[in-house]
Scaffold this active site. Structure first.
Site, PDB file in Angstrom:
ATOM      1  N   THR A   7       4.347  26.484  11.849  1.00 20.07           N
ATOM      2  CA  THR A   7       2.983  26.643  12.094  1.00 20.07           C
ATOM      3  C   THR A   7       2.841  27.438  13.170  1.00 20.07           C
ATOM      4  O   THR A   7       3.834  28.047  13.821  1.00 20.07           O
ATOM      5  CB  THR A   7       2.390  25.175  12.700  1.00 20.07           C
ATOM      6  OG1 THR A   7       0.968  25.384  13.010  1.00 20.07           O
ATOM      7  CG2 THR A   7       2.991  24.715  13.944  1.00 20.07           C
ATOM      8  N   ASN A   9       0.003  27.257  15.188  1.00 22.16           N
ATOM      9  CA  ASN A   9      -0.964  26.357  16.052  1.00 22.16           C
ATOM     10  C   ASN A   9      -0.080  25.763  17.112  1.00 22.16           C
ATOM     11  O   ASN A   9       0.922  24.943  17.219  1.00 22.16           O
ATOM     12  CB  ASN A   9      -1.457  25.345  14.972  1.00 22.16           C
ATOM     13  CG  ASN A   9      -2.334  24.305  15.424  1.00 22.16           C
ATOM     14  OD1 ASN A   9      -2.335  24.100  16.728  1.00 22.16           O
ATOM     15  ND2 ASN A   9      -3.528  23.858  14.802  1.00 22.16           N
ATOM     16  N   ASP A  10      -0.458  26.462  18.403  1.00 21.68           N
ATOM     17  CA  ASP A  10       0.024  25.936  19.653  1.00 21.68           C
ATOM     18  C   ASP A  10       0.143  24.344  19.911  1.00 21.68           C
ATOM     19  O   ASP A  10       0.887  23.749  20.360  1.00 21.68           O
ATOM     20  CB  ASP A  10      -0.569  26.559  20.766  1.00 21.68           C
ATOM     21  CG  ASP A  10      -0.150  28.014  20.841  1.00 21.68           C
ATOM     22  OD1 ASP A  10       0.994  28.224  20.247  1.00 21.68           O
ATOM     23  OD2 ASP A  10      -0.639  28.958  21.339  1.00 21.68           O
ATOM     24  N   ASP A  69       1.423  18.666   6.654  1.00 15.66           N
ATOM     25  CA  ASP A  69       0.253  19.036   5.594  1.00 15.66           C
ATOM     26  C   ASP A  69      -0.718  17.935   5.632  1.00 15.66           C
ATOM     27  O   ASP A  69      -0.337  16.562   5.905  1.00 15.66           O
ATOM     28  CB  ASP A  69       0.551  19.119   4.133  1.00 15.66           C
ATOM     29  CG  ASP A  69      -0.695  19.780   3.440  1.00 15.66           C
ATOM     30  OD1 ASP A  69      -1.210  20.705   4.029  1.00 15.66           O
ATOM     31  OD2 ASP A  69      -1.064  19.203   2.507  1.00 15.66           O
ATOM     32  N   SER A  70      -1.878  17.886   5.911  1.00 15.09           N
ATOM     33  CA  SER A  70      -2.976  16.637   6.428  1.00 15.09           C
ATOM     34  C   SER A  70      -4.332  17.012   5.707  1.00 15.09           C
ATOM     35  O   SER A  70      -4.603  18.156   5.031  1.00 15.09           O
ATOM     36  CB  SER A  70      -3.076  16.759   7.853  1.00 15.09           C
ATOM     37  OG  SER A  70      -3.656  17.789   8.347  1.00 15.09           O
ATOM     38  N   PHE A 156     -11.850  19.625  15.268  1.00  9.89           N
ATOM     39  CA  PHE A 156     -12.122  20.521  14.227  1.00  9.89           C
ATOM     40  C   PHE A 156     -12.483  19.646  12.871  1.00  9.89           C
ATOM     41  O   PHE A 156     -12.517  18.304  12.945  1.00  9.89           O
ATOM     42  CB  PHE A 156     -11.244  21.600  14.082  1.00  9.89           C
ATOM     43  CG  PHE A 156      -9.747  21.068  13.371  1.00  9.89           C
ATOM     44  CD1 PHE A 156      -8.994  20.078  14.179  1.00  9.89           C
ATOM     45  CD2 PHE A 156      -9.284  20.897  12.032  1.00  9.89           C
ATOM     46  CE1 PHE A 156      -7.875  19.550  13.736  1.00  9.89           C
ATOM     47  CE2 PHE A 156      -8.225  20.487  11.541  1.00  9.89           C
ATOM     48  CZ  PHE A 156      -7.535  19.864  12.447  1.00  9.89           C
ATOM     49  N   TYR A 158     -13.362  17.674   9.939  1.00  8.62           N
ATOM     50  CA  TYR A 158     -14.086  16.473   9.451  1.00  8.62           C
ATOM     51  C   TYR A 158     -14.209  15.468  10.726  1.00  8.62           C
ATOM     52  O   TYR A 158     -14.837  14.589  10.739  1.00  8.62           O
ATOM     53  CB  TYR A 158     -13.548  15.689   8.481  1.00  8.62           C
ATOM     54  CG  TYR A 158     -13.621  16.597   7.232  1.00  8.62           C
ATOM     55  CD1 TYR A 158     -14.363  16.572   6.274  1.00  8.62           C
ATOM     56  CD2 TYR A 158     -12.277  17.131   6.942  1.00  8.62           C
ATOM     57  CE1 TYR A 158     -14.428  17.523   5.189  1.00  8.62           C
ATOM     58  CE2 TYR A 158     -12.219  17.860   5.563  1.00  8.62           C
ATOM     59  CZ  TYR A 158     -13.271  17.859   4.680  1.00  8.62           C
ATOM     60  OH  TYR A 158     -13.199  18.777   3.504  1.00  8.62           O
ATOM     61  N   LYS A 179      -6.906  11.662  21.198  1.00 11.24           N
ATOM     62  CA  LYS A 179      -6.836  11.959  19.929  1.00 11.24           C
ATOM     63  C   LYS A 179      -5.349  12.109  19.320  1.00 11.24           C
ATOM     64  O   LYS A 179      -4.943  11.399  18.468  1.00 11.24           O
ATOM     65  CB  LYS A 179      -7.617  13.272  19.302  1.00 11.24           C
ATOM     66  CG  LYS A 179      -7.412  13.351  17.852  1.00 11.24           C
ATOM     67  CD  LYS A 179      -8.210  14.578  17.315  1.00 11.24           C
ATOM     68  CE  LYS A 179      -7.901  14.896  15.924  1.00 11.24           C
ATOM     69  NZ  LYS A 179      -8.348  16.289  15.376  1.00 11.24           N
TER      70      LYS A 179
HETATM   71  P1  IMP Z   1      -3.874  21.280   8.034  1.00  7.97           P
HETATM   72  O1  IMP Z   1      -3.008  20.538   7.500  1.00  7.97           O
HETATM   73  O2  IMP Z   1      -3.862  21.353   9.603  1.00  7.97           O
HETATM   74  O3  IMP Z   1      -4.199  22.823   7.209  1.00  7.97           O
HETATM   75  O4  IMP Z   1      -5.531  20.631   7.622  1.00  7.97           O
HETATM   76  C1  IMP Z   1      -5.844  20.689   6.535  1.00  7.97           C
HETATM   77  C2  IMP Z   1      -7.509  20.360   6.391  1.00  7.97           C
HETATM   78  O5  IMP Z   1      -7.681  19.095   6.463  1.00  7.97           O
HETATM   79  C3  IMP Z   1      -8.301  21.028   7.676  1.00  7.97           C
HETATM   80  O6  IMP Z   1      -8.954  22.231   7.459  1.00  7.97           O
HETATM   81  C4  IMP Z   1      -9.338  19.937   8.035  1.00  7.97           C
HETATM   82  O7  IMP Z   1     -10.305  19.998   7.092  1.00  7.97           O
HETATM   83  C5  IMP Z   1      -8.729  18.620   7.650  1.00  7.97           C
HETATM   84  N1  IMP Z   1      -8.342  18.023   8.738  1.00  7.97           N
HETATM   85  C6  IMP Z   1      -6.668  17.828   8.813  1.00  7.97           C
HETATM   86  N2  IMP Z   1      -6.527  17.028  10.103  1.00  7.97           N
HETATM   87  C7  IMP Z   1      -7.932  16.885  10.481  1.00  7.97           C
HETATM   88  C8  IMP Z   1      -8.265  16.430  11.800  1.00  7.97           C
HETATM   89  O8  IMP Z   1      -7.181  15.882  12.602  1.00  7.97           O
HETATM   90  N3  IMP Z   1      -9.455  16.505  12.267  1.00  7.97           N
HETATM   91  C9  IMP Z   1     -10.552  16.837  11.271  1.00  7.97           C
HETATM   92  N4  IMP Z   1     -10.093  17.403   9.970  1.00  7.97           N
HETATM   93  C10 IMP Z   1      -8.658  17.472   9.797  1.00  7.97           C
END
Ligand code: IMP
Length: 201
Positions: A7, A9-10, A69-70, A156, A158, A179
């Site tokens: 990542t 992301n810090d 991945d989320s 950020f 949702y 959080k």
């Molecule tokens: P990533 O896995 O950090 O790239 O997240 C993928 C996408 O899932 C993000 O662009 C958000 O739309 C959503 N998402 C993941 N985690 C969160 C969170 O903690 N809050 C809000 N949206 C999230």
């Protein structure tokens, strides 16, 4: 030993460092290794995507690599946006514009869904891949409900529409400390920690 978290992301780096602080490893991010091509996220599940990212990072650097991945899984949308969360409304615009459009689209799609069917969960998979070929992957959920009008300025994606179970504020109304103590990512990194310990052994 060094562990690479795939990542830039810090906030994610700080979270993983906190959670594995007793393992005696140094966690570094992608900014600290030579650049390598990052494959698009094409998996059908969060677990597949996190494993693919960790495998790529491990293959490119020879390091033990961790990736996550989320996304948001909405019950009334059969678990979508799911792995498409980041680009649910399309892929144009910068991150903030996409986040705003994605949120507006999901709330629009949910407009006629009654209170009792507004369940959703943030989901996070975390994977670790060792250069010797051993792998581990875990998936964790942070359950809650979707409200109808966004509230809160933190976080950020949702966050402004998501109220975690047992609470009354959205995850965008929580401080990042609040959080990060309970989120899907914290849960996944915590569940990965013993697996990481085993891979290090
Ligand atoms: P990533 O896995 O950090 O790239 O997240 C993928 C996408 O899932 C993000 O662009 C958000 O739309 C959503 N998402 C993941 N985690 C969160 C969170 O903690 N809050 C809000 N949206 C999230």
């Amino acid at each position: 030993m060094k562990v690479l978290l795939a990542t830039r992301n810090d906030a994610k780096l700080t979270e993983l460092r906190d959670i594995v602080s007793d393992l005696g490893v140094e966690v570094i991010g992608l900014d600290e290794v030579p650049e390598f091509p990052e494959a698009p996220e094409t998996g059908a599940t969060f677990a597949e995507n996190s494993l693919a990212k960790a495998r790529d990072a491990c293959a490119a650097t020879g390091m033990l690599a961790v990736a996550d991945d989320s996304g948001l899984a909405v019950d009334a949308l059969n678990g979508m946006p799911g792995v498409l969360s980041a680009r649910w409304s399309g892929s144009s615009g910068d991150r903030r514009e996409k986040d705003a459009k994605n949120l507006a689209l999901v709330l629009d799609q949910m407009a006629d869904v009654p209170e009792e069917r507004r369940g959703a969960a943030f989901v996070c998979a975390a994977a670790a891949v060792h250069p010797d070929g051993r792998e581990a992957v875990v998936t964790e959920r942070w359950p809650g409900t979707l409200i109808r009008s966004p509230r809160g300025l933190n976080g950020f994606g949702y966050d402004p529409a998501f109220v975690p179970d047992g609470g009354s504020v959205t995850s965008a109304e929580m401080s990042s400390e609040e959080k990060n103590a309970v989120s899907h990512r914290a849960r996944a990194f915590r569940a990965l920690a013993p697996e990481l310990r085993a891979l290090l052994g």
